[in-house]
Design a protein around this motif. Structure first.
Motif, PDB file in Angstrom:
ATOM      1  N   THR A 196       5.456  -9.218  -2.026  1.00  0.00           N
ATOM      2  CA  THR A 196       6.182  -8.477  -3.060  1.00  0.00           C
ATOM      3  C   THR A 196       6.115  -6.975  -2.782  1.00  0.00           C
ATOM      4  OG1 THR A 196       5.788 -10.155  -4.772  1.00  0.00           O
ATOM      5  CG2 THR A 196       6.260  -7.920  -5.531  1.00  0.00           C
ATOM      6  N   SER A 197       4.921  -6.474  -2.475  1.00  0.00           N
ATOM      7  CA  SER A 197       4.765  -5.047  -2.199  1.00  0.00           C
ATOM      8  C   SER A 197       5.526  -4.644  -0.940  1.00  0.00           C
ATOM      9  CB  SER A 197       3.280  -4.694  -2.047  1.00  0.00           C
ATOM     10  OG  SER A 197       2.615  -4.786  -3.285  1.00  0.00           O
ATOM     11  N   PHE A 198       5.426  -5.456   0.093  1.00  0.00           N
ATOM     12  CA  PHE A 198       6.076  -5.161   1.367  1.00  0.00           C
ATOM     13  C   PHE A 198       7.600  -5.132   1.208  1.00  0.00           C
ATOM     14  CE2 PHE A 198       7.744  -6.610   5.539  1.00  0.00           C
ATOM     15  CZ  PHE A 198       7.224  -5.620   6.351  1.00  0.00           C
ATOM     16  N   ALA A 251      -2.568   1.681   1.534  1.00  0.00           N
ATOM     17  CA  ALA A 251      -2.614   3.093   1.922  1.00  0.00           C
ATOM     18  C   ALA A 251      -1.268   3.541   2.484  1.00  0.00           C
ATOM     19  CB  ALA A 251      -3.718   3.315   2.958  1.00  0.00           C
ATOM     20  N   GLY A 252      -0.640   2.666   3.273  1.00  0.00           N
ATOM     21  CA  GLY A 252       0.670   2.990   3.818  1.00  0.00           C
ATOM     22  C   GLY A 252       1.712   3.191   2.729  1.00  0.00           C
ATOM     23  N   ILE A 253       1.679   2.322   1.717  1.00  0.00           N
ATOM     24  CA  ILE A 253       2.629   2.453   0.602  1.00  0.00           C
ATOM     25  C   ILE A 253       2.367   3.749  -0.162  1.00  0.00           C
ATOM     26  CG2 ILE A 253       3.446   1.432  -1.561  1.00  0.00           C
ATOM     27  CD1 ILE A 253       2.704  -1.311  -0.430  1.00  0.00           C
ATOM     28  N   PHE A 254       1.100   4.021  -0.450  1.00  0.00           N
ATOM     29  CA  PHE A 254       0.762   5.219  -1.223  1.00  0.00           C
ATOM     30  C   PHE A 254       1.181   6.487  -0.477  1.00  0.00           C
ATOM     31  CE2 PHE A 254      -2.130   8.436  -3.017  1.00  0.00           C
ATOM     32  CZ  PHE A 254      -1.898   8.229  -4.376  1.00  0.00           C
ATOM     33  N   LEU A 290       5.267   3.863   6.717  1.00  0.00           N
ATOM     34  CA  LEU A 290       5.908   2.588   7.040  1.00  0.00           C
ATOM     35  C   LEU A 290       5.175   1.879   8.172  1.00  0.00           C
ATOM     36  CD1 LEU A 290       9.685   3.573   6.810  1.00  0.00           C
ATOM     37  CD2 LEU A 290       8.446   2.009   5.295  1.00  0.00           C
ATOM     38  N   GLY A 291       4.690   2.660   9.156  1.00  0.00           N
ATOM     39  CA  GLY A 291       3.915   2.066  10.240  1.00  0.00           C
ATOM     40  C   GLY A 291       2.631   1.431   9.731  1.00  0.00           C
ATOM     41  N   LEU A 292       1.929   2.140   8.849  1.00  0.00           N
ATOM     42  CA  LEU A 292       0.708   1.590   8.249  1.00  0.00           C
ATOM     43  C   LEU A 292       1.019   0.366   7.395  1.00  0.00           C
ATOM     44  CD1 LEU A 292      -1.103   4.890   7.171  1.00  0.00           C
ATOM     45  CD2 LEU A 292      -1.755   3.356   9.040  1.00  0.00           C
ATOM     46  N   LEU A 293       2.121   0.426   6.650  1.00  0.00           N
ATOM     47  CA  LEU A 293       2.551  -0.700   5.816  1.00  0.00           C
ATOM     48  C   LEU A 293       2.736  -1.950   6.672  1.00  0.00           C
ATOM     49  CD1 LEU A 293       3.912  -1.988   3.222  1.00  0.00           C
ATOM     50  CD2 LEU A 293       6.050  -1.006   4.064  1.00  0.00           C
ATOM     51  N   CYS A 294       3.463  -1.808   7.788  1.00  0.00           N
ATOM     52  CA  CYS A 294       3.738  -2.962   8.647  1.00  0.00           C
ATOM     53  C   CYS A 294       2.471  -3.464   9.340  1.00  0.00           C
ATOM     54  CB  CYS A 294       4.805  -2.599   9.679  1.00  0.00           C
ATOM     55  SG  CYS A 294       6.447  -2.351   8.969  1.00  0.00           S
ATOM     56  N   LEU A 295       1.629  -2.538   9.802  1.00  0.00           N
ATOM     57  CA  LEU A 295       0.380  -2.933  10.447  1.00  0.00           C
ATOM     58  C   LEU A 295      -0.501  -3.721   9.479  1.00  0.00           C
ATOM     59  CD1 LEU A 295      -1.563  -2.761  12.872  1.00  0.00           C
ATOM     60  CD2 LEU A 295      -2.422  -0.619  11.904  1.00  0.00           C
ATOM     61  N   GLY A 296      -0.675  -3.197   8.268  1.00  0.00           N
ATOM     62  CA  GLY A 296      -1.506  -3.868   7.277  1.00  0.00           C
ATOM     63  C   GLY A 296      -0.926  -5.194   6.836  1.00  0.00           C
ATOM     64  N   PHE A 297       0.394  -5.228   6.644  1.00  0.00           N
ATOM     65  CA  PHE A 297       1.043  -6.450   6.175  1.00  0.00           C
ATOM     66  C   PHE A 297       0.913  -7.578   7.188  1.00  0.00           C
ATOM     67  CE2 PHE A 297       4.785  -9.198   6.274  1.00  0.00           C
ATOM     68  CZ  PHE A 297       4.672  -9.805   5.036  1.00  0.00           C
ATOM     69  N   PHE A 332      14.403   3.685  10.535  1.00  0.00           N
ATOM     70  CA  PHE A 332      13.070   3.478   9.956  1.00  0.00           C
ATOM     71  C   PHE A 332      12.593   2.034  10.128  1.00  0.00           C
ATOM     72  CE2 PHE A 332      14.159   7.448   7.922  1.00  0.00           C
ATOM     73  CZ  PHE A 332      12.941   8.094   7.774  1.00  0.00           C
ATOM     74  N   TYR A 333      13.542   1.110  10.307  1.00  0.00           N
ATOM     75  CA  TYR A 333      13.163  -0.289  10.456  1.00  0.00           C
ATOM     76  C   TYR A 333      12.477  -0.571  11.790  1.00  0.00           C
ATOM     77  CZ  TYR A 333      15.750  -1.271   6.186  1.00  0.00           C
ATOM     78  OH  TYR A 333      16.175  -1.284   4.883  1.00  0.00           O
ATOM     79  N   PHE A 334      12.502   0.404  12.703  1.00  0.00           N
ATOM     80  CA  PHE A 334      11.741   0.238  13.942  1.00  0.00           C
ATOM     81  C   PHE A 334      10.242   0.185  13.664  1.00  0.00           C
ATOM     82  CE2 PHE A 334      15.570   1.810  16.260  1.00  0.00           C
ATOM     83  CZ  PHE A 334      15.660   0.759  17.168  1.00  0.00           C
ATOM     84  N   ALA A 335       9.830   0.608  12.466  1.00  0.00           N
ATOM     85  CA  ALA A 335       8.411   0.489  12.094  1.00  0.00           C
ATOM     86  C   ALA A 335       7.951  -0.958  12.138  1.00  0.00           C
ATOM     87  CB  ALA A 335       8.185   1.069  10.693  1.00  0.00           C
ATOM     88  N   TYR A 336       8.904  -1.869  12.015  1.00  0.00           N
ATOM     89  CA  TYR A 336       8.580  -3.292  12.114  1.00  0.00           C
ATOM     90  C   TYR A 336       7.909  -3.624  13.437  1.00  0.00           C
ATOM     91  CZ  TYR A 336       9.913  -6.829   8.695  1.00  0.00           C
ATOM     92  OH  TYR A 336       9.919  -7.691   7.637  1.00  0.00           O
ATOM     93  N   GLY A 337       8.221  -2.821  14.473  1.00  0.00           N
ATOM     94  CA  GLY A 337       7.614  -3.062  15.773  1.00  0.00           C
ATOM     95  C   GLY A 337       6.096  -2.990  15.738  1.00  0.00           C
ATOM     96  N   VAL A 338       5.555  -2.199  14.815  1.00  0.00           N
ATOM     97  CA  VAL A 338       4.099  -2.127  14.661  1.00  0.00           C
ATOM     98  C   VAL A 338       3.558  -3.490  14.234  1.00  0.00           C
ATOM     99  CG1 VAL A 338       2.199  -0.945  13.485  1.00  0.00           C
ATOM    100  CG2 VAL A 338       4.288   0.307  14.061  1.00  0.00           C
ATOM    101  N   GLY A 339       4.368  -4.240  13.477  1.00  0.00           N
ATOM    102  CA  GLY A 339       3.951  -5.565  13.038  1.00  0.00           C
ATOM    103  C   GLY A 339       3.757  -6.533  14.183  1.00  0.00           C
ATOM    104  N   VAL A 340       4.532  -6.344  15.262  1.00  0.00           N
ATOM    105  CA  VAL A 340       4.379  -7.200  16.439  1.00  0.00           C
ATOM    106  C   VAL A 340       2.991  -6.998  17.047  1.00  0.00           C
ATOM    107  CG1 VAL A 340       5.314  -7.744  18.717  1.00  0.00           C
ATOM    108  CG2 VAL A 340       6.862  -7.101  16.860  1.00  0.00           C
ATOM    109  N   ILE A 341       2.469  -5.759  16.938  1.00  0.00           N
ATOM    110  CA  ILE A 341       1.119  -5.460  17.422  1.00  0.00           C
ATOM    111  C   ILE A 341       0.073  -5.983  16.434  1.00  0.00           C
ATOM    112  CG2 ILE A 341      -0.465  -3.593  18.086  1.00  0.00           C
ATOM    113  CD1 ILE A 341       2.053  -1.876  18.620  1.00  0.00           C
ATOM    114  N   GLY A 342       0.407  -5.932  15.138  1.00  0.00           N
ATOM    115  CA  GLY A 342      -0.553  -6.266  14.090  1.00  0.00           C
ATOM    116  C   GLY A 342      -1.089  -7.682  14.163  1.00  0.00           C
TER     117      GLY A 342
END
Length: 397
Positions: free
Chosen positions: A232-234, A296-299, A313-320, A260-270
């Protein structure tokens, strides 16, 4: 069939399986999230509100949830490959029909049908991989399949903004229809037939009892709730980000916002990072750390700096993706039987979070704007894990 053996990376068919499912997964997840950056376009073109525009995503997810349950039952009884191929074909056809209508209601109906159709891939793919590929090699194929989920979701969003800004969203849908047609033909050519599939002889009632069994497990319910909360938060951030960036002080174009959606690439690492960390620390501590990084990324996104927003956004994707991958992998360790049903229920809860984050937050955004939305979404996962910790520390537990 005694001479058959599960595929290993030494077999050509191992790579045929891996490539075809990775490509199909890429297309399916691009299809699912293709409309998310287009919400502002639909608001303007159809004269509707944000919550109504977001139904173009949430109704697709609703169709997906229904399909995951129903097609999962049929896949256990009638095979895997037919449903995976039908998923790609069924997801393609609406892209060729939607641009012909000027009715948003018809668009929503076709997106719902699309959601039901595309569920055939996630409902059958993992079971097919575990049946056809050697147990020592299946993690390689599974990792590529899941990575393609994230890459498809990212590409679907990035291309949506860029192509719509320079051409139109109709052009984008026709392009996706063409890509889907190509993916379908590649699957027919590449995907080997099942060799080790054994039809389930159990009744549908037995499967429903398995769901009921898991829904009575309080530990699993907490895990399902966690899936709903952090999704929901993501999703909530990504749903309202285009509206925020189109306004003052940014006034960005849709093409610029799509970057900005390239931040999703961090999720591939996550995901692989989470697996490595969980091998050195406890799964629970790594998952909670992921949730803290997500919050923290959202805040961080309360900032008016483009660069700080991108960092957030990078922190959001990494954490998610850290929290999601470890939560999903923990399901198998928490149950001793009916593991497939437990995984399906987690996917359902995960996608309920998508629906909540895309269509249920409109009143909050209307009342409190971006600042109120971000504060609530950053605190929501922390509040949930705080309540879970509190409930576990009570004497009755």
């Amino acid at each position: 069939m005694a001479h058959h053996h599960p595929y290993t990376p030494k077999d050509k068919n191992f790579w045929r399986v891996t490539l075809s499912l990775a490509l199909a997964s890429f297309f399916i997840f691009a299809t699912m999230y293709a409309v998310q950056p287009l919400f502002p376009v639909y608001v303007e073109e159809f004269g509707i509100g944000i919550s109504a525009a977001s139904l173009s995503l949430s109704l697709t997810i609703a169709g997906l949830i229904a399909g995951l349950v129903v097609i999962g039952f049929f896949s256990d009884r009638h095979g895997r490959t037919v449903f995976m191929k039908a998923a790609v074909a069924g997801a393609t056809i609406p892209f060729l029909l939607i641009p012909w209508t000027d009715s948003f209601f018809v668009l929503l109906c076709l997106r719902f049908v699309q959601g039901v159709a595309l569920s055939g891939l996630p409902a059958a793919a993992l079971a097919y991989l575990h049946e056809e590929i050697d147990s020592k090699s299946v993690h390689v194929a599974t990792a590529l399949y899941i990575s393609s989920n994230a890459l498809g979701g990212m590409a679907g969003r990035v291309l949506a903004g860029a192509i719509t800004d320079f051409f139109s969203w109709h052009t984008y849908f026709y392009l996706l229809g063409g890509i889907g047609t190509l993916m379908f033909l590649l699957m027919i050519w590449l995907l080997p037939a099942s060799r080790f599939f054994e039809p389930s002889e159990l009744s549908f009632r037995h499967d429903l009892q398995a769901f009921s069994y898991h829904l009575k497990n309080p530990v699993l319910l907490l895990i399902f709730g966690l899936g709903i909360v952090f999704q929901t938060s993501f999703t909530g951030v990504w749903t309202y980000l285009p509206f925020y960036l189109q306004g003052d002080p940014f006034s960005l174009s849709l093409a610029s916002i799509s970057l900005f959606y390239f931040a999703y690439g961090v999720g591939v690492i996550g995901s692989p990072l989470a697996g490595w960390l969980a091998g050195h620390f406890s799964l629970s501590s790594v998952r909670i750390s992921g949730i803290f990084v997500l919050s923290a990324g959202i805040f961080t996104m309360l900032s008016h700096s483009i660069w700080v927003l991108a960092l957030g956004l990078g922190l959001l994707c990494l954490g998610f993706f850290t929290a999601h991958s470890l939560t999903a992998s923990s399901i198998g360790e928490l149950v001793s039987h009916h593991k497939g049903s437990a995984s399906s229920l987690y996917l359902v809860s995960y996608y309920i979070g998508v629906v909540t984050g895309s269509s249920m937050l409109g009143p909050l955004y209307d009342a409190w704007g971006w600042t109120g939305l971000i504060v609530v979404l950053s605190l929501l996962p922390l509040a949930y894990i705080g309540l879970v910790k509190q409930s576990k520390s009570t004497p009755s537990d």
